[in-house]
Motif scaffolding. Structure first.
Motif, PDB file in Angstrom:
ATOM      1  N   GLU A   5     -17.055  46.828 -34.101  1.00 24.99           N
ATOM      2  CA  GLU A   5     -18.360  47.603 -34.544  1.00 24.99           C
ATOM      3  C   GLU A   5     -17.833  48.804 -34.415  1.00 24.99           C
ATOM      4  OE1 GLU A   5     -19.328  47.313 -30.629  1.00 24.99           O
ATOM      5  OE2 GLU A   5     -19.275  45.434 -31.731  1.00 24.99           O
ATOM      6  N   LYS A   6     -17.346  49.529 -33.883  1.00 25.56           N
ATOM      7  CA  LYS A   6     -17.142  50.902 -34.692  1.00 25.56           C
ATOM      8  C   LYS A   6     -16.259  51.048 -35.799  1.00 25.56           C
ATOM      9  CE  LYS A   6     -18.723  52.382 -30.370  1.00 25.56           C
ATOM     10  NZ  LYS A   6     -18.314  52.871 -28.558  1.00 25.56           N
ATOM     11  N   GLY A   7     -15.154  50.377 -35.756  1.00 30.05           N
ATOM     12  CA  GLY A   7     -14.455  50.271 -37.147  1.00 30.05           C
ATOM     13  C   GLY A   7     -13.097  50.775 -35.909  1.00 30.05           C
ATOM     14  N   LYS A   8     -12.982  50.164 -34.920  1.00 30.75           N
ATOM     15  CA  LYS A   8     -11.558  49.976 -34.199  1.00 30.75           C
ATOM     16  C   LYS A   8     -10.830  48.876 -34.173  1.00 30.75           C
ATOM     17  CE  LYS A   8     -13.077  54.235 -31.946  1.00 30.75           C
ATOM     18  NZ  LYS A   8     -11.868  55.706 -30.551  1.00 30.75           N
ATOM     19  N   LEU A   9      -9.706  49.028 -33.945  1.00 26.99           N
ATOM     20  CA  LEU A   9      -8.739  48.122 -34.057  1.00 26.99           C
ATOM     21  C   LEU A   9      -8.711  47.690 -32.645  1.00 26.99           C
ATOM     22  CD1 LEU A   9      -6.244  45.792 -36.183  1.00 26.99           C
ATOM     23  CD2 LEU A   9      -5.257  47.711 -35.964  1.00 26.99           C
ATOM     24  N   PHE A  10      -8.634  46.378 -32.602  1.00 27.03           N
ATOM     25  CA  PHE A  10      -8.211  46.120 -30.710  1.00 27.03           C
ATOM     26  C   PHE A  10      -9.462  46.850 -30.503  1.00 27.03           C
ATOM     27  CE2 PHE A  10      -4.535  44.661 -32.704  1.00 27.03           C
ATOM     28  CZ  PHE A  10      -4.266  43.566 -32.400  1.00 27.03           C
ATOM     29  N   GLY A  11     -10.747  47.270 -30.524  1.00 27.38           N
ATOM     30  CA  GLY A  11     -11.233  48.337 -29.886  1.00 27.38           C
ATOM     31  C   GLY A  11     -10.209  50.065 -28.646  1.00 27.38           C
ATOM     32  N   LYS A  12      -9.470  50.053 -30.034  1.00 22.74           N
ATOM     33  CA  LYS A  12      -8.823  51.337 -28.992  1.00 22.74           C
ATOM     34  C   LYS A  12      -8.196  52.433 -30.608  1.00 22.74           C
ATOM     35  CE  LYS A  12      -6.407  48.745 -25.532  1.00 22.74           C
ATOM     36  NZ  LYS A  12      -6.400  49.465 -23.982  1.00 22.74           N
ATOM     37  N   VAL A  13      -7.971  52.133 -31.767  1.00 24.94           N
ATOM     38  CA  VAL A  13      -7.106  52.900 -32.653  1.00 24.94           C
ATOM     39  C   VAL A  13      -7.928  52.646 -34.360  1.00 24.94           C
ATOM     40  CG1 VAL A  13      -5.331  52.873 -34.262  1.00 24.94           C
ATOM     41  CG2 VAL A  13      -5.090  52.517 -31.881  1.00 24.94           C
ATOM     42  N   SER A  14      -9.057  53.615 -34.643  1.00 24.65           N
ATOM     43  CA  SER A  14      -9.245  53.993 -35.846  1.00 24.65           C
ATOM     44  C   SER A  14      -8.683  53.339 -36.844  1.00 24.65           C
ATOM     45  CB  SER A  14     -10.008  54.718 -36.305  1.00 24.65           C
ATOM     46  OG  SER A  14     -10.413  55.169 -37.263  1.00 24.65           O
ATOM     47  N   ILE A  15      -8.821  52.738 -38.008  1.00 23.05           N
ATOM     48  CA  ILE A  15      -8.860  52.272 -38.973  1.00 23.05           C
ATOM     49  C   ILE A  15      -7.995  52.984 -39.861  1.00 23.05           C
ATOM     50  CG2 ILE A  15      -8.515  50.985 -41.378  1.00 23.05           C
ATOM     51  CD1 ILE A  15     -10.494  48.701 -39.914  1.00 23.05           C
ATOM     52  N   ILE A  16      -8.740  54.027 -39.288  1.00 27.42           N
ATOM     53  CA  ILE A  16      -8.989  55.747 -40.849  1.00 27.42           C
ATOM     54  C   ILE A  16      -7.745  55.608 -40.143  1.00 27.42           C
ATOM     55  CG2 ILE A  16      -9.764  57.618 -41.914  1.00 27.42           C
ATOM     56  CD1 ILE A  16     -12.492  56.740 -41.355  1.00 27.42           C
ATOM     57  N   ASP A  17      -7.556  55.750 -38.857  1.00 28.90           N
ATOM     58  CA  ASP A  17      -6.348  56.739 -38.327  1.00 28.90           C
ATOM     59  C   ASP A  17      -5.693  55.793 -38.678  1.00 28.90           C
ATOM     60  OD1 ASP A  17      -8.153  58.494 -36.317  1.00 28.90           O
ATOM     61  OD2 ASP A  17      -7.664  57.541 -35.113  1.00 28.90           O
ATOM     62  N   ILE A  18      -4.734  54.793 -39.135  1.00 29.79           N
ATOM     63  CA  ILE A  18      -3.732  54.030 -39.248  1.00 29.79           C
ATOM     64  C   ILE A  18      -3.810  54.507 -41.031  1.00 29.79           C
ATOM     65  CG2 ILE A  18      -2.890  51.175 -39.677  1.00 29.79           C
ATOM     66  CD1 ILE A  18      -4.998  50.740 -37.257  1.00 29.79           C
ATOM     67  N   ALA A  19      -4.844  54.611 -40.867  1.00 31.83           N
ATOM     68  CA  ALA A  19      -4.407  54.725 -43.058  1.00 31.83           C
ATOM     69  C   ALA A  19      -3.975  56.288 -42.843  1.00 31.83           C
ATOM     70  CB  ALA A  19      -5.665  54.353 -43.537  1.00 31.83           C
ATOM     71  N   VAL A  20      -4.160  57.174 -42.344  1.00 26.86           N
ATOM     72  CA  VAL A  20      -3.866  58.125 -42.443  1.00 26.86           C
ATOM     73  C   VAL A  20      -2.434  58.724 -42.047  1.00 26.86           C
ATOM     74  CG1 VAL A  20      -3.636  60.594 -41.092  1.00 26.86           C
ATOM     75  CG2 VAL A  20      -6.088  59.789 -41.960  1.00 26.86           C
ATOM     76  N   ILE A  21      -1.723  57.462 -40.533  1.00 28.83           N
ATOM     77  CA  ILE A  21      -0.530  57.205 -40.642  1.00 28.83           C
ATOM     78  C   ILE A  21       0.599  57.129 -41.189  1.00 28.83           C
ATOM     79  CG2 ILE A  21       1.464  57.051 -38.912  1.00 28.83           C
ATOM     80  CD1 ILE A  21      -1.289  57.082 -36.669  1.00 28.83           C
ATOM     81  N   LEU A  22       0.149  55.400 -41.796  1.00 27.48           N
ATOM     82  CA  LEU A  22       0.556  55.308 -43.029  1.00 27.48           C
ATOM     83  C   LEU A  22       0.953  56.465 -44.344  1.00 27.48           C
ATOM     84  CD1 LEU A  22       1.994  52.208 -43.693  1.00 27.48           C
ATOM     85  CD2 LEU A  22      -0.322  51.912 -44.688  1.00 27.48           C
TER      86      LEU A  22
END
Length: 179
Positions: A5-22
């Motif tokens: 519910e906080k938007g974290k992948l597997f409860g650890k990494v934010s989807i926004i963080d992944i998008a920025v890295i990508l």
């Protein structure tokens, strides 16, 4: 669930963080691809944008020097041959004149003395190539945005020969010095 519910992948990494890295990774890869294409002449570098496309193009004579050439290579080059970049296959111009002199090099005699003398069956060729383009403050550029600078080695080819001569002279052709 994969995304909580906080938007974290597997409860650890934010989807926004992944998008920025990508986005960063894709930008770096894109920059590398563009840089390599500029190096290979597939994309014109920004400095060649200095060519003023509103002014008239002219013709230049680019003199290429080939040293230590065998006679068979000399015989395969002719006035009228079309010259291309061996790296990009872009048309550069047409050979208008070929000058040939005996190739000279330092030769050591049997007694150890060194002399500068002609080497048998070897030649120095000067190819005069008529190239259409424009003189800019950065030098002469062909219509295809190939830059010609005195002292540079440039891989070239014709229908029969591929070689890497040195550019010895570049000058604009006028009525007074037309080949």
């Amino acid at each position: 669930m994969i995304i909580d519910e906080k938007g974290k992948l597997f409860g650890k990494v934010s989807i926004i963080d992944i998008a920025v890295i990508l986005v960063i990774v894709v930008s770096i890869i894109g920059g590398i691809v563009v840089y390599k294409n500029i190096e290979q002449g597939k994309i014109a570098p920004s400095e060649s944008a200095l060519i003023n496309h509103n002014s008239a193009l002219g013709d230049a004579c680019v003199e290429f020097e080939l040293s230590n050439v065998r006679e068979i290579t000399k015989n395969f080059l002719s006035v009228g041959d079309r010259v291309y970049s061996a790296e990009t296959d872009k048309f550069l111009g047409e050979i208008t004149k070929i000058d040939s002199t005996p190739y000279k090099d330092t030769i050591t005699g049997t007694d150890g003395t060194m002399v500068f003398a002609p080497v048998p069956e070897r030649y120095t060729l000067t190819l005069s190539v008529k190239v259409s383009g424009q003189q800019t403050q950065k030098g002469f550029f062909s219509v295809e945005n190939t830059h010609f600078a005195v002292g540079d080695s440039m891989p070239i080819k014709t229908e029969t020969v591929e070689t890497t001569p040195t550019i010895k002279r570049v000058y604009m052709i006028t009525e007074n010095n037309d080949n």
